[in-house]
Design a protein around this motif. Sequence first.
Motif, mmCIF file in Angstrom:
data_model
loop_
_atom_site.group_PDB
_atom_site.id
_atom_site.type_symbol
_atom_site.label_atom_id
_atom_site.label_comp_id
_atom_site.label_asym_id
_atom_site.label_seq_id
_atom_site.Cartn_x
_atom_site.Cartn_y
_atom_site.Cartn_z
ATOM 1 N N ALA A 271 -11.491 -17.220 28.785
ATOM 2 C CA ALA A 271 -11.189 -16.086 27.914
ATOM 3 C C ALA A 271 -10.575 -16.549 26.603
ATOM 4 N N LEU A 272 -9.600 -17.452 26.697
ATOM 5 C CA LEU A 272 -8.919 -17.946 25.500
ATOM 6 C C LEU A 272 -9.867 -18.717 24.593
ATOM 7 N N GLN A 273 -10.802 -19.416 25.205
ATOM 8 C CA GLN A 273 -11.778 -20.179 24.419
ATOM 9 C C GLN A 273 -12.684 -19.250 23.610
ATOM 10 N N ASN A 274 -12.970 -18.065 24.177
ATOM 11 C CA ASN A 274 -13.887 -17.136 23.517
ATOM 12 C C ASN A 274 -13.184 -16.209 22.529
ATOM 13 N N ASN A 275 -11.936 -15.824 22.867
ATOM 14 C CA ASN A 275 -11.216 -14.925 21.952
ATOM 15 C C ASN A 275 -9.735 -14.966 22.291
ATOM 16 N N LYS A 276 -8.961 -15.564 21.396
ATOM 17 C CA LYS A 276 -7.520 -15.732 21.640
ATOM 18 C C LYS A 276 -6.730 -14.456 21.363
ATOM 19 N N GLU A 277 -7.386 -13.471 20.696
ATOM 20 C CA GLU A 277 -6.666 -12.264 20.289
ATOM 21 C C GLU A 277 -6.576 -11.216 21.394
ATOM 22 N N TYR A 278 -7.305 -11.407 22.507
ATOM 23 C CA TYR A 278 -7.388 -10.354 23.522
ATOM 24 C C TYR A 278 -6.430 -10.544 24.696
ATOM 25 N N THR A 279 -5.390 -11.378 24.490
ATOM 26 C CA THR A 279 -4.442 -11.597 25.595
ATOM 27 C C THR A 279 -3.732 -10.304 25.991
ATOM 28 N N PHE A 280 -3.710 -9.317 25.091
ATOM 29 C CA PHE A 280 -3.051 -8.038 25.401
ATOM 30 C C PHE A 280 -3.704 -7.341 26.604
ATOM 31 N N ILE A 281 -4.948 -7.739 26.942
ATOM 32 C CA ILE A 281 -5.629 -7.131 28.094
ATOM 33 C C ILE A 281 -4.839 -7.402 29.366
ATOM 34 N N ILE B 207 -14.267 -9.450 29.760
ATOM 35 C CA ILE B 207 -14.503 -9.602 31.202
ATOM 36 C C ILE B 207 -13.655 -10.734 31.760
ATOM 37 N N GLU B 208 -13.587 -11.850 31.042
ATOM 38 C CA GLU B 208 -12.875 -13.041 31.539
ATOM 39 C C GLU B 208 -11.375 -12.788 31.686
ATOM 40 N N TYR B 209 -10.746 -12.105 30.722
ATOM 41 C CA TYR B 209 -9.314 -11.796 30.842
ATOM 42 C C TYR B 209 -9.051 -10.942 32.073
ATOM 43 N N ARG B 210 -9.920 -9.985 32.319
ATOM 44 C CA ARG B 210 -9.731 -9.101 33.483
ATOM 45 C C ARG B 210 -9.912 -9.883 34.793
ATOM 46 N N LEU B 211 -10.927 -10.765 34.825
ATOM 47 C CA LEU B 211 -11.112 -11.578 36.018
ATOM 48 C C LEU B 211 -9.896 -12.478 36.259
ATOM 49 N N ALA B 212 -9.383 -13.022 35.175
ATOM 50 C CA ALA B 212 -8.185 -13.881 35.299
ATOM 51 C C ALA B 212 -7.030 -13.090 35.915
ATOM 52 N N GLY B 213 -6.790 -11.902 35.374
ATOM 53 C CA GLY B 213 -5.693 -11.067 35.873
ATOM 54 C C GLY B 213 -5.877 -10.712 37.334
ATOM 55 N N CYS B 214 -7.115 -10.381 37.710
ATOM 56 C CA CYS B 214 -7.396 -10.003 39.103
ATOM 57 C C CYS B 214 -7.122 -11.168 40.056
ATOM 58 N N TYR B 215 -7.592 -12.347 39.678
ATOM 59 C CA TYR B 215 -7.401 -13.499 40.569
ATOM 60 C C TYR B 215 -5.922 -13.907 40.667
ATOM 61 N N PHE B 216 -5.200 -13.856 39.541
ATOM 62 C CA PHE B 216 -3.764 -14.150 39.599
ATOM 63 C C PHE B 216 -3.059 -13.134 40.495
ATOM 64 N N TYR C 100 1.679 -11.043 33.383
ATOM 65 C CA TYR C 100 1.794 -11.526 31.998
ATOM 66 C C TYR C 100 3.182 -12.088 31.717
ATOM 67 N N LYS C 101 4.201 -11.536 32.389
ATOM 68 C CA LYS C 101 5.582 -11.971 32.127
ATOM 69 C C LYS C 101 5.921 -13.296 32.802
ATOM 70 N N LYS C 102 5.061 -13.746 33.723
ATOM 71 C CA LYS C 102 5.350 -15.005 34.428
ATOM 72 C C LYS C 102 5.300 -16.184 33.465
ATOM 73 N N VAL C 103 6.222 -17.056 33.635
ATOM 74 C CA VAL C 103 6.339 -18.220 32.739
ATOM 75 C C VAL C 103 5.077 -19.061 32.766
ATOM 76 N N LYS C 104 4.520 -19.243 33.964
ATOM 77 C CA LYS C 104 3.313 -20.075 34.107
ATOM 78 C C LYS C 104 2.160 -19.511 33.277
ATOM 79 N N ILE C 105 2.023 -18.209 33.306
ATOM 80 C CA ILE C 105 0.932 -17.570 32.557
ATOM 81 C C ILE C 105 1.185 -17.703 31.063
#
Length: 463
Positions: free
Chosen positions: A431-441, A407-416, A450-455
Amino acid sequence: MEFSPDDNNNNLSLTKFESMLKTNHVLFFDSEEFENIIHHYLNQGKVALAKKAIKLGLDQHPTSINLKLFKVEVYVFENKLDIADSLLNELYNLEPLNEEIYIQKANILSKKDLHQEAVDVLKNALKLTDDPIDIYSLIGMEYLFLDKFEEAKIYFMKCVEEDQFDYSALYNMIYCFDFLDQNLEAIEFLNVFLDKNPYSEVAWHQLGKQYFTIKDYKKALAAFDFAIISDDAFIGAYLEKGKVLEKLKCYNEAIESYNTTLKLDDPTSFALLRIGNCYEKLGQDDLAVQYYYKTVHEDPLLDKGWISITKFYRKKHNFQKALYYINKAINIDSENVVYWKYYAQINLQLNFLEEAENGFKKALDLGNYELNTWISRSDILIKLGEIDSAIINLIEASEFYPNNAEIEYRLAGCYFFLGENDKGEYHLKNALQNNKEYTFIIEELFPKIYKKVKIKNLIKTNQ
């Protein structure tokens, strides 16, 4: 006592009584005749006639305790508990050793949800009776109301030990064993019982179900075979035998067992469905679908029938037909959450995104709060470009699944995506604190973000 065609005297009393009601000519009956008439009407559920018989009986036999006890029974049935209790107290003063007074007292206490007090009264009744079976059963039922399954089991066991044909008590006893997860103890009891009663089809049937529960399918099969030997028209045993044969992958034999039930009685949707499943396992698709059709024809409200047809066509990648049948199911029962889940999934496979989103929303509205339902709807909303709606959906999901990485990765993507970078960063860190493996979301749903340098730097810094 109940009347039967062989009981001429009782039938004569009943005929005489009903004739009297029609003619209004009052005839005399002794108190025992009235008791039999009242008992008959109560067993038939004809309370109004029972009340007439009680009134006439007490007019002719005003001191009869048994007739007054019937009056108490009717009061209890009508929920006039205080009146019933008052009359019982009068009767107790007259006959303090009458067990029926205690039984009715317990009945009143039970109706008032005073089940432990009812048990105490019934235990006193046990001291007064020469025939304890009915009281054992009543005590067992009160313990069930109290969720005291161990105690209930003991009293139902006493019933069965006293009367091997008390199948109601046997079923209740097995229910207690099952609730307590005491399958091995149930098997031990039933085997001892069957040593004394080797032709009890009900006991064999229950033994088979216990073996089935512990996955000892060969012993279960033997038990159901013995049940059938004891009663070759026992439909329940054939159905259970079919289930065991399916577990053993003996599909043709299972079909034969289910087919036997169709010959013994009207077809049941359960048997038709199981036959369809067996034919599907055998790869005989035409016959499988034929029986699935028969299932929903027999019982249009059986969700498993519609789901089996839908799943069958999904497996064949015939999504249009799967959608057709799940729509038929929804037209019959629009409140079935499982139907809406299938509806959503099939529409998604057909890339009908708006319909799929509506299906998942309907499932949520009906109370299906599985994480997958929330996530699936959010992903569709994101694909449809409805980011604000996706955020609302995800926030609602987070109430049920707080700090969930998916849920957190999706919320992050939506807000960005909306340019609300502070909120995006907050949820990305969560999201990263809970699971670092799900960045592919984020990579899959928001590839440009995802391609942005800041992200990328945020991800790298917090990993």
